[in-house]
Enzyme design. Structure first.
Site, mmCIF file in Angstrom:
data_model
loop_
_atom_site.group_PDB
_atom_site.id
_atom_site.type_symbol
_atom_site.label_atom_id
_atom_site.label_comp_id
_atom_site.label_asym_id
_atom_site.label_seq_id
_atom_site.Cartn_x
_atom_site.Cartn_y
_atom_site.Cartn_z
ATOM 1 N N GLU A 56 0.815 -1.216 0.000
ATOM 2 C CA GLU A 56 0.000 0.000 0.000
ATOM 3 C C GLU A 56 0.854 1.273 0.000
ATOM 4 O OE1 GLU A 56 -2.314 -3.379 1.708
ATOM 5 O OE2 GLU A 56 -0.324 -2.517 2.105
ATOM 6 N N ASP A 115 -14.009 -10.928 8.598
ATOM 7 C CA ASP A 115 -12.573 -10.829 8.825
ATOM 8 C C ASP A 115 -12.238 -10.124 10.132
ATOM 9 O OD1 ASP A 115 -11.640 -12.251 6.644
ATOM 10 O OD2 ASP A 115 -11.819 -10.533 5.307
#
Length: 311
Positions: A56, A115
């Site tokens: 990222e 998640d």
């Protein structure tokens, strides 16, 4: 409220359509293209699509280079990783230099439900809202998503676009006039104002229906732009209803509620209640998580009643 469409699907289609109209648009992805649906753009425009892998920091840094050369980069990954792992270059390059980068934080709020805490994005608005030069947009349905993508492309400057994973009821039609920095009154009311952002908006509308049965008229405001926020609309609503509730799928610290409180504390102090997340959330079914953490329609209605009692 009609059919439900996943925000990520609406975003993927909007990005694809944008690519067909504007050859300056490039898309960067950190190996979650199938999840963010930016892969739709990549399949049709492979020469303008860059999957950098799970990196990222590098992705956001690369977008600064594209923007410096006159391109309009859309960078894509889960909101929680965009604003943590990508936070340094967002701060030091994109915001600091006011670069024309569109930062798409997907799977925001609790929408990546199974998640769990590691993937929930409940502090992303607080981070990007604090950055100078940054515009912050949070969309509520598929129509608003498509219109927001067009609007932020035309806007010259950095934008954080907050996107959910989950399906959301379609609230708006094609006549909806989305404008950066403007909120929209969806339901009039005189007893309390409910200001909501993101896909949780439909729960705010359902809360107003619950309140209506109890003889309480709630005004419902959609606030898709968190920064710059629509100060005039907030102050007007507070003056006319005398109580405000903010609703967001985000921490109650630093997000929509904080932004509204800042406006009112300076201009028209008003009794307020805050609907949002107060800590980390667990894994589980998305709708059940919303209910458990106080984001369901009944919980919103109860908060509205508390705000009214403070008048």
């Amino acid at each position: 409220m009609g059919i439900e469409i996943a925000i990520r699907d609406a975003y993927g289609e909007a990005l694809l359509n944008l690519g067909r109209k504007n050859d300056k648009v490039v898309v960067l992805e950190s190996d979650v293209g199938n999840s963010s649906k930016s892969i739709l753009f990549g399949r049709e425009f492979p020469n303008r699509y860059f999957n950098v892998g799970i990196s990222e920091f590098n992705m956001v840094t690369m977008s600064a280079g594209f923007a410096s050369e006159g391109f309009i980069p859309f960078v894509n990954t889960f909101a929680v990783f965009m604003t943590t792992r990508g936070g340094d270059p967002i701060h030091s390059l994109i915001a600091y230099d006011r670069l024309n980068v569109k930062i798409a934080g997907t799977y925001a709020g609790l929408s990546d439900s199974y998640d769990g805490a590691s993937h929930h994005a409940i502090s992303d608005i607080a981070f990007v809202r604090s950055l100078p030069n940054m515009t912050v947009v949070s969309v509520s349905d598929a129509v608003e998503t498509a219109k927001a993508v067009e609007a932020i492309t035309e806007y010259d400057g950095p934008v954080y676009l907050r996107l959910s994973r989950a399906p959301a009821p379609v609230i708006f039609d094609d006549e909806y006039d989305f404008k950066i920095g403007k909120g929209v009154v969806l339901k009039e009311g005189r007893d309390v104002t409910i200001i909501a952002t993101g896909t949780i908006l439909h729960n705010a509308l359902e809360a107003a229906e619950i309140l209506q049965k109890d003889g309480i008229e709630a005004r419902v405001v959609n606030m898709p732009t968190i920064k710059p926020i629509d100060k005039e609309l907030i102050i007007k609503a507070a003056r006319e209803t005398g109580a405000v509730v903010t609703v967001e799928e985000h921490s109650i610290y630093g997000g929509l509620g904080s932004a509204v409180a800042e406006v009112l504390s300076e201009n028209h102090p008003t009794p307020m209640e805050f609907v949002g997340v107060k800590g980390f959330a667990e894994s589980g079914d998305y709708s059940q998580l919303l209910e458990k953490y106080g984001l369901g329609p009944k919980a919103i209605a109860e908060k509205a009643k508390l705000a009214i009692m403070k008048k």
